[in-house]
Design a protein around this motif. Structure first.
Motif, PDB file in Angstrom:
ATOM      1  N   GLY A 154      19.089 -41.159  12.617  1.00 47.51           N
ATOM      2  CA  GLY A 154      20.132 -40.249  12.167  1.00 47.51           C
ATOM      3  C   GLY A 154      20.382 -40.342  10.679  1.00 47.51           C
ATOM      4  O   GLY A 154      20.549 -39.326   9.991  1.00 47.51           O
ATOM      5  N   ALA A 155      20.405 -41.573  10.159  1.00 47.63           N
ATOM      6  CA  ALA A 155      20.617 -41.767   8.727  1.00 47.63           C
ATOM      7  C   ALA A 155      19.456 -41.205   7.924  1.00 47.63           C
ATOM      8  O   ALA A 155      19.648 -40.609   6.856  1.00 47.63           O
ATOM      9  CB  ALA A 155      20.799 -43.252   8.422  1.00 47.63           C
ATOM     10  N   ALA A 156      18.233 -41.396   8.418  1.00 50.13           N
ATOM     11  CA  ALA A 156      17.065 -40.863   7.724  1.00 50.13           C
ATOM     12  C   ALA A 156      17.120 -39.337   7.673  1.00 50.13           C
ATOM     13  O   ALA A 156      16.772 -38.715   6.657  1.00 50.13           O
ATOM     14  CB  ALA A 156      15.783 -41.317   8.418  1.00 50.13           C
ATOM     15  N   ILE A 157      17.560 -38.722   8.757  1.00 53.29           N
ATOM     16  CA  ILE A 157      17.683 -37.261   8.782  1.00 53.29           C
ATOM     17  C   ILE A 157      18.748 -36.803   7.797  1.00 53.29           C
ATOM     18  O   ILE A 157      18.528 -35.873   7.007  1.00 53.29           O
ATOM     19  CB  ILE A 157      18.023 -36.785  10.210  1.00 53.29           C
ATOM     20  CG1 ILE A 157      16.823 -36.998  11.142  1.00 53.29           C
ATOM     21  CG2 ILE A 157      18.437 -35.314  10.204  1.00 53.29           C
ATOM     22  CD1 ILE A 157      17.116 -36.708  12.596  1.00 53.29           C
ATOM     23  N   ALA A 158      19.917 -37.446   7.825  1.00 57.29           N
ATOM     24  CA  ALA A 158      20.995 -37.071   6.907  1.00 57.29           C
ATOM     25  C   ALA A 158      20.560 -37.219   5.448  1.00 57.29           C
ATOM     26  O   ALA A 158      20.818 -36.349   4.611  1.00 57.29           O
ATOM     27  CB  ALA A 158      22.229 -37.929   7.182  1.00 57.29           C
ATOM     28  N   ARG A 159      19.860 -38.319   5.158  1.00 59.18           N
ATOM     29  CA  ARG A 159      19.411 -38.570   3.786  1.00 59.18           C
ATOM     30  C   ARG A 159      18.384 -37.519   3.340  1.00 59.18           C
ATOM     31  O   ARG A 159      18.459 -36.983   2.231  1.00 59.18           O
ATOM     32  CB  ARG A 159      18.806 -39.977   3.696  1.00 59.18           C
ATOM     33  CG  ARG A 159      18.540 -40.460   2.277  1.00 59.18           C
ATOM     34  CD  ARG A 159      17.915 -41.846   2.316  1.00 59.18           C
ATOM     35  NE  ARG A 159      18.754 -42.805   3.001  1.00 59.18           N
ATOM     36  CZ  ARG A 159      19.778 -43.436   2.428  1.00 59.18           C
ATOM     37  NH1 ARG A 159      20.074 -43.191   1.165  1.00 59.18           N
ATOM     38  NH2 ARG A 159      20.487 -44.315   3.121  1.00 59.18           N
ATOM     39  N   THR A 160      17.426 -37.216   4.210  1.00 56.19           N
ATOM     40  CA  THR A 160      16.389 -36.230   3.884  1.00 56.19           C
ATOM     41  C   THR A 160      17.001 -34.852   3.676  1.00 56.19           C
ATOM     42  O   THR A 160      16.635 -34.124   2.742  1.00 56.19           O
ATOM     43  CB  THR A 160      15.343 -36.173   5.009  1.00 56.19           C
ATOM     44  OG1 THR A 160      14.694 -37.450   5.102  1.00 56.19           O
ATOM     45  CG2 THR A 160      14.298 -35.103   4.742  1.00 56.19           C
ATOM     46  N   PHE A 161      17.935 -34.475   4.518  1.00 57.38           N
ATOM     47  CA  PHE A 161      18.574 -33.159   4.396  1.00 57.38           C
ATOM     48  C   PHE A 161      19.363 -33.059   3.092  1.00 57.38           C
ATOM     49  O   PHE A 161      19.339 -32.028   2.422  1.00 57.38           O
ATOM     50  CB  PHE A 161      19.500 -32.911   5.588  1.00 57.38           C
ATOM     51  CG  PHE A 161      18.777 -32.525   6.862  1.00 57.38           C
ATOM     52  CD1 PHE A 161      17.417 -32.776   7.028  1.00 57.38           C
ATOM     53  CD2 PHE A 161      19.462 -31.929   7.904  1.00 57.38           C
ATOM     54  CE1 PHE A 161      16.753 -32.431   8.196  1.00 57.38           C
ATOM     55  CE2 PHE A 161      18.816 -31.565   9.079  1.00 57.38           C
ATOM     56  CZ  PHE A 161      17.461 -31.814   9.225  1.00 57.38           C
ATOM     57  N   ALA A 162      20.074 -34.145   2.736  1.00 54.26           N
ATOM     58  CA  ALA A 162      20.832 -34.136   1.489  1.00 54.26           C
ATOM     59  C   ALA A 162      19.896 -34.012   0.286  1.00 54.26           C
ATOM     60  O   ALA A 162      20.188 -33.285  -0.677  1.00 54.26           O
ATOM     61  CB  ALA A 162      21.670 -35.408   1.378  1.00 54.26           C
ATOM     62  N   GLU A 163      18.758 -34.699   0.356  1.00 54.28           N
ATOM     63  CA  GLU A 163      17.777 -34.614  -0.734  1.00 54.28           C
ATOM     64  C   GLU A 163      17.205 -33.203  -0.865  1.00 54.28           C
ATOM     65  O   GLU A 163      16.752 -32.805  -1.937  1.00 54.28           O
ATOM     66  CB  GLU A 163      16.647 -35.617  -0.493  1.00 54.28           C
ATOM     67  CG  GLU A 163      17.079 -37.067  -0.651  1.00 54.28           C
ATOM     68  CD  GLU A 163      16.002 -38.046  -0.206  1.00 54.28           C
ATOM     69  OE1 GLU A 163      14.979 -37.584   0.371  1.00 54.28           O
ATOM     70  OE2 GLU A 163      16.168 -39.258  -0.444  1.00 54.28           O
ATOM     71  N   GLU A 164      17.219 -32.453   0.243  1.00 49.97           N
ATOM     72  CA  GLU A 164      16.701 -31.084   0.233  1.00 49.97           C
ATOM     73  C   GLU A 164      17.792 -30.057  -0.046  1.00 49.97           C
ATOM     74  O   GLU A 164      17.600 -28.861   0.173  1.00 49.97           O
ATOM     75  CB  GLU A 164      16.027 -30.776   1.574  1.00 49.97           C
ATOM     76  CG  GLU A 164      14.728 -31.532   1.799  1.00 49.97           C
ATOM     77  CD  GLU A 164      13.582 -31.008   0.950  1.00 49.97           C
ATOM     78  OE1 GLU A 164      13.668 -29.859   0.471  1.00 49.97           O
ATOM     79  OE2 GLU A 164      12.592 -31.738   0.755  1.00 49.97           O
ATOM     80  N   GLY A 165      18.943 -30.518  -0.532  1.00 52.44           N
ATOM     81  CA  GLY A 165      19.978 -29.603  -0.999  1.00 52.44           C
ATOM     82  C   GLY A 165      21.061 -29.230  -0.007  1.00 52.44           C
ATOM     83  O   GLY A 165      21.922 -28.396  -0.306  1.00 52.44           O
ATOM     84  N   ALA A 166      21.063 -29.848   1.170  1.00 51.39           N
ATOM     85  CA  ALA A 166      22.069 -29.519   2.187  1.00 51.39           C
ATOM     86  C   ALA A 166      23.389 -30.229   1.895  1.00 51.39           C
ATOM     87  O   ALA A 166      23.429 -31.289   1.259  1.00 51.39           O
ATOM     88  CB  ALA A 166      21.564 -29.912   3.570  1.00 51.39           C
TER      89      ALA A 166
END
Length: 249
Positions: free
Chosen positions: A19-31
């Motif tokens: 879950g943390a990896a998903i949240a981090r990746t999404f934030a890095e992609e501008g979400a």
């Protein structure tokens, strides 16, 4: 690439691991991301690291879950993507299992997913009308093909239910422009898991994959990114295995 630029995302069970990896990746992609987790410290810590909002919530509490979902959606100003990652891992031999154990994994997995999806879908429907673009994305994280090894019958049953609920939700929410898909990770190396420091089990599990390794949380996060992006607009009701070929066995 900012593939999710401006998109508003809620990740349940987002404080650590996949879950943390998903949240981090999404934030890095501008979400713009809101992290929901049963551990307040984990949610707050990750939120501070990635510039998100963190919320503590007991996902077995129906009313509390609805309230936190509403608060997070309001803070985001709407909702474009929901990732249902919350769940609980338990081990018990089938003949020793108590009925209450089955209920626990369903409460924190399937039932919680139903509640968050209901709140999210109503928000997505209210904020937009169907068009050529999808109005929203729901991504449900289950186990590897809804199957499991010995001692995990209750876990396997709950994840199979997640997959079935995903298909039903895809059918009902599709007319509103909302896609619903399932993400099925195999064995994932998680730095929070003590077993990951024991090379014996890791080597045995890795041998099950034609690729000769286990997944990293980032492998699953990148698959989730695909399902959250416009690249997957014509996928719904599907289950995507991120298992390094382990389901071939």
């Amino acid at each position: 690439m900012n593939r999710l630029a401006g998109r508003r995302v809620i990740v349940s069970g987002g404080g650590q691991g996949i879950g943390a990896a998903i949240a981090r990746t999404f934030a890095e992609e501008g979400a713009h991301v809101a992290v929901l987790d049963g551990c307040a410290e984990a949610a707050a810590r990750l939120a501070e690291q990635i510039g998100a909002w963190g919320y503590a919530v007991d996902l077995s509490d129906v009313r509390g879950t609805r309230e936190v979902m509403d608060r997070a959606t309001g803070r985001l100003g709407g909702l474009d993507v929901l990732v249902n990652n919350a769940g609980v891992m338990r081990f018990s031999a089938l003949l020793d299992m108590e009925p209450v154990e089955l209920g626990e994994v369903f409460d924190l997995g399937t039932r919680a997913m139903l509640i968050t999806t209901q709140v999210a879908a109503r928000s997505m429907i209210a904020f937009r009308t169907p068009s050529a673009d999808c109005a929203g994305k729901v991504i449900n994280v289950a186990g590897m093909g809804g199957t499991s090894g010995g001692g995990q019958a209750h876990y396997a049953a709950s994840k199979a239910a997640v997959m079935a609920l995903t298909r039903a939700a895809a059918h009902e929410l599709g007319p509103h422009g909302i896609t619903v898909n399932c993400l099925c990770p195999g064995y994932v190396l998680d730095e929070m898991d003590p077993a990951c420091r024991n090379r014996g089990p890791v080597d045995s599990w890795s041998a099950l994959s034609p690729l000769g390794r286990l997944a990293e949380p980032g492998d699953v996060a990148r698959a989730a990114l695909f399902l959250a992006s416009s690249d997957s607009d014509y996928l719904t009701g599907d289950a995507l295995n991120v298992a390094g070929g382990m389901v071939l066995h």
